[in-house]
Design a protein around this motif. Sequence first.
Motif, short mmCIF file in Angstrom:
data_model
loop_
_atom_site.label_atom_id
_atom_site.label_comp_id
_atom_site.label_asym_id
_atom_site.label_seq_id
_atom_site.Cartn_x
_atom_site.Cartn_y
_atom_site.Cartn_z
N MET A 1 37.38 48.16 30.11
CA MET A 1 36.74 48.15 31.38
C MET A 1 37.15 49.42 32.11
N THR A 2 36.21 50.29 32.27
CA THR A 2 36.54 51.59 32.84
C THR A 2 36.44 51.62 34.35
N GLY A 3 35.48 50.90 34.92
CA GLY A 3 35.25 50.97 36.36
C GLY A 3 36.19 50.10 37.17
N GLY A 4 36.68 48.99 36.60
CA GLY A 4 37.56 48.09 37.33
C GLY A 4 36.79 47.19 38.30
N PHE A 5 37.53 46.42 39.00
CA PHE A 5 36.97 45.48 39.97
C PHE A 5 36.85 46.20 41.31
N LYS A 6 35.64 46.34 41.77
CA LYS A 6 35.39 47.11 42.99
C LYS A 6 34.97 46.16 44.12
N GLY A 7 34.79 46.72 45.27
CA GLY A 7 34.40 45.96 46.45
C GLY A 7 33.06 45.26 46.30
N ARG A 8 32.10 45.92 45.64
CA ARG A 8 30.79 45.27 45.47
C ARG A 8 30.90 44.07 44.54
N HIS A 9 31.80 44.11 43.56
CA HIS A 9 32.01 42.94 42.69
C HIS A 9 32.51 41.76 43.52
N MET A 10 33.43 42.06 44.42
CA MET A 10 33.94 41.01 45.30
C MET A 10 32.82 40.48 46.20
N LEU A 11 31.97 41.35 46.70
CA LEU A 11 30.84 40.94 47.54
C LEU A 11 29.93 40.00 46.77
N PHE A 12 29.57 40.36 45.54
CA PHE A 12 28.70 39.51 44.73
C PHE A 12 29.36 38.16 44.41
#
Length: 151
Positions: A1-12
């Motif tokens: 997993m290159t991008g990691g857990f980002k803010g938009r993932h949390m939003l979704f």
Amino acid sequence: MTGGFKGRHMLFAMIGFFGVVIAVNMVMAVLAARSFGGTIVDNSYVASQAFNRWLDEAGRQKSLGWRAGISRVGAYAEIRLDIAGRPLDGARVTAVAEHPLGRLPDRPLRFRGTGAGAYRSVEPLPGGRWRLRVEVRRGAQVARFIEDVGA
């Protein structure tokens, strides 16, 4: 997993979580509203004013020592009444059969004595579950019973 857990993932994830919660609540509210058959009392304040009277009536009924066995025999409601194990004959018995969910109209029932403290309804009771509100009178003595009968 290159991008990691980002803010938009949390939003979704939050939108998905709360979307499921809201959808389940809406389904449950719709089901509850469709299955509720009516009110328990029309005015809770007026009912609260009668509470002490109801307690007094319940105390008088308990002192009578009357017991009722309520059942269904075929298409008819049957009630067996006794006082301290002895049959209670000569009483006037009436009842109202209510559908538990209020989907069918109430049915008044009249009873006739069949001997040895047994009373059978004159009118047949349709199939299914019913709540019987029974009133027994013998002279000035009154007792009320509530019992569910049926499938």
